[in-house]
Design a protein around this motif. Structure first.
Motif, PDB file in Angstrom:
ATOM      1  N   TYR A 102       0.843  -1.195   0.000  1.00  0.00           N
ATOM      2  CA  TYR A 102       0.000   0.000   0.000  1.00  0.00           C
ATOM      3  C   TYR A 102       0.878   1.245   0.000  1.00  0.00           C
ATOM      4  N   ILE A 103       0.569   2.163  -0.915  1.00  0.00           N
ATOM      5  CA  ILE A 103       1.333   3.406  -1.029  1.00  0.00           C
ATOM      6  C   ILE A 103       0.345   4.571  -1.026  1.00  0.00           C
ATOM      7  N   VAL A 104       0.586   5.532  -0.138  1.00  0.00           N
ATOM      8  CA  VAL A 104      -0.297   6.690  -0.013  1.00  0.00           C
ATOM      9  C   VAL A 104       0.429   7.914  -0.558  1.00  0.00           C
ATOM     10  N   VAL A 105      -0.179   8.562  -1.557  1.00  0.00           N
ATOM     11  CA  VAL A 105       0.399   9.760  -2.171  1.00  0.00           C
ATOM     12  C   VAL A 105      -0.612  10.889  -2.006  1.00  0.00           C
ATOM     13  N   THR A 106      -0.229  11.931  -1.273  1.00  0.00           N
ATOM     14  CA  THR A 106      -1.176  13.009  -0.997  1.00  0.00           C
ATOM     15  C   THR A 106      -0.562  14.378  -1.277  1.00  0.00           C
ATOM     16  N   ASP A 107      -1.445  15.362  -1.370  1.00  0.00           N
ATOM     17  CA  ASP A 107      -0.990  16.754  -1.405  1.00  0.00           C
ATOM     18  C   ASP A 107      -0.520  17.150  -0.008  1.00  0.00           C
ATOM     19  N   LYS A 108       0.436  18.079   0.036  1.00  0.00           N
ATOM     20  CA  LYS A 108       0.861  18.584   1.334  1.00  0.00           C
ATOM     21  C   LYS A 108      -0.183  19.526   1.908  1.00  0.00           C
ATOM     22  N   ASP A 109      -0.844  20.283   1.032  1.00  0.00           N
ATOM     23  CA  ASP A 109      -1.850  21.258   1.456  1.00  0.00           C
ATOM     24  C   ASP A 109      -1.272  22.191   2.524  1.00  0.00           C
ATOM     25  N   PHE A 110      -2.030  22.456   3.578  1.00  0.00           N
ATOM     26  CA  PHE A 110      -1.600  23.399   4.603  1.00  0.00           C
ATOM     27  C   PHE A 110      -0.906  22.721   5.778  1.00  0.00           C
ATOM     28  N   THR A 111      -0.458  21.503   5.605  1.00  0.00           N
ATOM     29  CA  THR A 111       0.262  20.831   6.686  1.00  0.00           C
ATOM     30  C   THR A 111       1.674  21.407   6.791  1.00  0.00           C
ATOM     31  N   SER A 112       2.149  21.600   8.000  1.00  0.00           N
ATOM     32  CA  SER A 112       3.543  22.031   8.161  1.00  0.00           C
ATOM     33  C   SER A 112       4.452  20.863   7.783  1.00  0.00           C
ATOM     34  N   LEU A 113       5.699  21.143   7.480  1.00  0.00           N
ATOM     35  CA  LEU A 113       6.636  20.088   7.089  1.00  0.00           C
ATOM     36  C   LEU A 113       6.799  19.053   8.198  1.00  0.00           C
ATOM     37  N   THR A 114       6.853  19.531   9.438  1.00  0.00           N
ATOM     38  CA  THR A 114       7.017  18.612  10.571  1.00  0.00           C
ATOM     39  C   THR A 114       5.802  17.703  10.708  1.00  0.00           C
ATOM     40  N   ASN A 115       4.608  18.289  10.670  1.00  0.00           N
ATOM     41  CA  ASN A 115       3.397  17.489  10.830  1.00  0.00           C
ATOM     42  C   ASN A 115       3.147  16.587   9.627  1.00  0.00           C
ATOM     43  N   GLN A 134       2.995   3.204   9.630  1.00  0.00           N
ATOM     44  CA  GLN A 134       2.895   2.277  10.764  1.00  0.00           C
ATOM     45  C   GLN A 134       1.586   1.499  10.725  1.00  0.00           C
ATOM     46  N   LYS A 135       0.506   2.143  10.295  1.00  0.00           N
ATOM     47  CA  LYS A 135      -0.796   1.481  10.225  1.00  0.00           C
ATOM     48  C   LYS A 135      -0.883   0.533   9.038  1.00  0.00           C
ATOM     49  N   LEU A 136      -0.214   0.876   7.943  1.00  0.00           N
ATOM     50  CA  LEU A 136      -0.297   0.049   6.741  1.00  0.00           C
ATOM     51  C   LEU A 136       0.662  -1.132   6.765  1.00  0.00           C
ATOM     52  N   GLY A 137       1.723  -1.031   7.535  1.00  0.00           N
ATOM     53  CA  GLY A 137       2.671  -2.140   7.610  1.00  0.00           C
ATOM     54  C   GLY A 137       4.036  -1.767   7.080  1.00  0.00           C
ATOM     55  N   PRO A 138       5.062  -2.558   7.409  1.00  0.00           N
ATOM     56  CA  PRO A 138       6.444  -2.200   7.107  1.00  0.00           C
ATOM     57  C   PRO A 138       6.783  -2.147   5.623  1.00  0.00           C
ATOM     58  N   THR A 139       6.051  -2.862   4.773  1.00  0.00           N
ATOM     59  CA  THR A 139       6.377  -2.858   3.346  1.00  0.00           C
ATOM     60  C   THR A 139       5.695  -1.716   2.600  1.00  0.00           C
ATOM     61  N   SER A 140       4.879  -0.940   3.280  1.00  0.00           N
ATOM     62  CA  SER A 140       4.123   0.111   2.620  1.00  0.00           C
ATOM     63  C   SER A 140       4.826   1.458   2.740  1.00  0.00           C
ATOM     64  N   ASP A 141       4.256   2.476   2.081  1.00  0.00           N
ATOM     65  CA  ASP A 141       4.914   3.778   2.048  1.00  0.00           C
ATOM     66  C   ASP A 141       3.860   4.878   2.010  1.00  0.00           C
ATOM     67  N   ALA A 142       4.240   6.063   2.453  1.00  0.00           N
ATOM     68  CA  ALA A 142       3.359   7.231   2.417  1.00  0.00           C
ATOM     69  C   ALA A 142       4.221   8.473   2.217  1.00  0.00           C
ATOM     70  N   PHE A 143       3.838   9.333   1.283  1.00  0.00           N
ATOM     71  CA  PHE A 143       4.605  10.560   1.067  1.00  0.00           C
ATOM     72  C   PHE A 143       3.717  11.622   0.439  1.00  0.00           C
ATOM     73  N   CYS A 144       4.172  12.874   0.528  1.00  0.00           N
ATOM     74  CA  CYS A 144       3.463  14.001  -0.067  1.00  0.00           C
ATOM     75  C   CYS A 144       4.219  14.499  -1.291  1.00  0.00           C
ATOM     76  N   HIS A 145       3.478  15.135  -2.181  1.00  0.00           N
ATOM     77  CA  HIS A 145       4.135  15.778  -3.317  1.00  0.00           C
ATOM     78  C   HIS A 145       5.061  16.883  -2.809  1.00  0.00           C
ATOM     79  N   ASP A 146       6.099  17.166  -3.568  1.00  0.00           N
ATOM     80  CA  ASP A 146       7.069  18.181  -3.166  1.00  0.00           C
ATOM     81  C   ASP A 146       6.540  19.565  -3.548  1.00  0.00           C
ATOM     82  N   GLY A 147       5.481  19.948  -2.835  1.00  0.00           N
ATOM     83  CA  GLY A 147       4.821  21.210  -3.090  1.00  0.00           C
ATOM     84  C   GLY A 147       3.448  21.168  -2.448  1.00  0.00           C
ATOM     85  N   TYR A 148       2.705  22.250  -2.586  1.00  0.00           N
ATOM     86  CA  TYR A 148       1.373  22.299  -1.988  1.00  0.00           C
ATOM     87  C   TYR A 148       0.476  21.203  -2.566  1.00  0.00           C
TER      88      TYR A 148
END
Length: 621
Positions: A427-440, A450-464
């Motif tokens: 499972y791979i989650v790709v989302t917009d960063k939107d108004f989230t701070s970089l830390t959050n 952590q919820k999807l499991g060790p083989t999965s990934d989640a990241f935001c686009h490098d921009g809003y």
């Protein structure tokens, strides 16, 4: 009374499988050649074994070690030889049904009735040995039925519908015993007139058939009082203002009548109805109404194998089963506990499940645009030979979560549902960063992984958002804009610096209209997004205003349009033709697609886009 568990071992294509059916209605879908019809055959042979063991007194089972089924009587199975009955050596199968009922005090009781079936070593295609695998359970079941004054052969009835194009034009009068024998031997359609004649509630049958056909249907046996003198039953059907003999009716009416007449004819404690691919012999217009009527029948447990989305759209939670290799590997087939996900989110549920099954990665994105952009990027990277391993890319399926509100909960919920069907997906989650701070944003992605499991990934686009990834490398952006406007890069950069510096200044000024607009948009999102609870608009502004390059974190669609429009005016050029009449969303969509469509000619490639394809498809460059 109903079946609460079906267990199958070493039977045909099934090595071992335990099924937990719904007590009323079950729809089984899945790939071809995985064993859907084999489940039906297992139920059929179990029923033959059950009947075989009932003693003439009809209240007890035979206690002998072995009874025998003649091979020639297995015409309801798909066999060319008796060894076809078994998955592997030794040639022995075990088929069991867990029957659940209530005792006379209203307490739940269960009986695990298993039969062991094997073939003789020395004789081929002659007979099969049948042995009760747990005799004590059969003794308990017989004793239970005695307390309810129910005969063993009246307790359970199993019937599988078969496609019927027509029925006998001349059907002789028969008694109930003869009719039951025909049904048991799989020749139910040969006694359809008799079943209507002997039906205990003809008005109810007419109502059921009329509801499915969508018009009033009446049955009239003109020689009912002459059954001792006439040889054949004369049955006329009144349908849509016409009266014709039963065998002259359409296949839809005959098929529906056959189903209801058979189920209603026998009043067993448990009526098991098997319908194999009704979409192959019942018209689409009738299928949904048939399902609705079957679901409303209280004394039956129905099992349907289908490849038709119309049936899937009618199901409720706990009624849909998806049989694939993952289920067979896990040896358990459970119903989906969230049927609404399949019905609402998949335009064609069965086709979508097949695509999901053939995919290695499941990609969660916020909307349709993200999926389209990423697939277009992949197409162009392959076309331009940017990707060096196009033959080995991971097959992916995209799943839309529709916005970032309650994102973690939605992802976890959808993954839990999909995990009921598939065991080995990444499972791979790709989302917009939107108004989230970089830390959050980083913390949110860690939490999702952590919820999807060790083989999965989640990241935001490098921009809003994904369109703002064009601003993730300003040198690349200026190079592309110089190409599309036929201006030199220095001119584009000089004018861009003026525009971006103005945005930078305004967004840092808390009294400016731009800052106030950003704060208003931030507040509207904050109310619906848990990860923004501890974030302030000042945190987001700080991340975005380090320099021109970090403005990508607030380059939403409206701001992107502002920048492009001001650049067009300053340089007297056109970047997005006809952009004046477009909404912000359509404007940015056209800008980004124009960039992607021309990749093979301008050759401006973003590292961020390469990274997206690498993470999703395991692309190599």
């Amino acid at each position: 009374m109903y079946i609460s568990k079906i267990s199958i071992k070493n039977f045909k294509c099934i090595q071992e499988l335990t099924i937990y059916p719904n007590e009323k209605f079950n729809v089984i879908i899945g790939e071809n050649n995985q064993g859907k019809t084999t489940i039906f055959e297992a139920l059929q042979i179990w029923y033959r074994c059950y009947q075989l063991y009932i003693r003439p007194n009809r209240t007890d089972f035979y206690q002998g070690n072995n009874l025998y089924l003649a091979y020639k009587d297995l015409n309801f199975l798909r066999l060319s030889k008796d060894t076809d009955l078994f998955r592997s050596a030794p040639n022995e199968a075990i088929i069991g049904l867990m029957i659940k009922d209530q005792d006379t005090s209203g307490n739940d009781v269960s009986f695990d009735l298993q039969f062991k079936i094997n073939r003789p070593q020395s004789i081929s295609n002659a007979y099969l040995r049948v042995l009760k695998n747990n005799n004590q359970q059969f003794i308990r079941f017989a004793a239970h039925l005695k307390t309810k004054h129910v005969k063993l052969d009246d307790a359970i009835f199993l019937y599988q519908t078969n496609p019927i194009a027509q029925v006998l034009s001349q059907e002789p009068f028969m008694n109930e015993g003869q009719v039951r024998k025909k049904i048991t031997r799989g020749k139910s359609q040969e006694v359809l007139r008799n079943k209507i004649l002997l039906h205990n509630n003809l008005i109810n049958l007419e109502t059921q058939v009329s509801n499915v056909l969508g018009g009033e249907v009446k049955f009239k046996i003109t020689n009912k009082d002459r059954k001792d003198r006439d040889e054949y039953i004369n049955l006329q059907v009144q349908n849509r203002g016409h009266s014709l003999d039963l065998h002259l009716q359409g296949s839809g009416l005959i098929q529906v009548t056959e189903i209801f007449a058979t189920v209603d004819y026998l009043e067993s404690k448990l009526n098991i109805l098997l319908i194999d691919e009704p979409d192959s012999h019942i018209h689409l217009a009738l299928q949904k109404r048939l399902m609705t009527n079957l679901q409303s029948m209280s004394d039956n447990q129905s099992f349907i194998i289908t490849h038709n989305d119309g049936f899937v759209s009618q199901i409720s939670d706990g009624e849909l089963f998806y049989l694939n290799q993952d289920a067979k590997t896990s040896k358990v087939l459970n119903p989906l506990t969230n049927a609404d996900l399949i019905k609402k989110d998949f335009g064609s549920p069965i086709l979508t499940l097949e695509k999901l099954n053939s995919s290695e990665n499941i990609i969660f994105v916020e909307g349709t645009d993200d999926k389209y952009y990423i697939e277009k990027l992949l197409e162009k990277f392959i076309e331009h030979n940017i990707i060096t391993n196009s033959q080995n890319l991971k097959p992916c399926f995209y799943f839309q979560v529709r916005g970032k509100d309650n994102l973690s909960t939605k992802i976890e919920h959808n993954k839990r549902t999909l995990s009921q069907l598939f065991n080995d997906k990444k499972y791979i989650v790709v989302t917009d960063k939107d108004f989230t701070s970089l830390t959050n944003s980083t913390q949110l992605n860690i939490s999702i992984k952590q919820k999807l499991g060790p083989t999965s990934d989640a990241f935001c686009h490098d921009g809003y958002c994904i369109e703002s990834t064009l601003f993730s490398d300003l040198t690349k952006l200026y190079e592309y804009l110089a190409y599309v406007t036929s201006q030199n890069v220095a001119t584009i950069e000089s004018q861009s610096n003026i525009i971006l510096d103005l945005i930078l200044t305004e967004v840092q000024n808390v009294t400016s209209a731009r800052y106030q607009k950003f704060q208003q948009q931030f507040n509207s999102q904050k109310n619906n997004r848990q990860e923004l609870a501890s974030t302030m608009i000042s945190d987001v502004i700080l991340d975005a205003t380090q320099n021109r390059a970090t403005l990508k974190y607030i380059m939403n669609k409206h701001t992107i349009r502002e920048y492009i429009t001001q650049l067009e005016n300053a340089c007297s050029v056109s970047v997005v033709p006809g952009g004046v009449s477009l909404s912000d969303e359509d404007f940015c969509n056209k800008l980004f697609l124009n960039y992607i469509d021309q990749i093979t000619t301008h050759n401006v490639l973003y590292d961020n886009h390469k990274l997206i394809l690498e993470k999703i498809y395991s692309a190599e460059y």
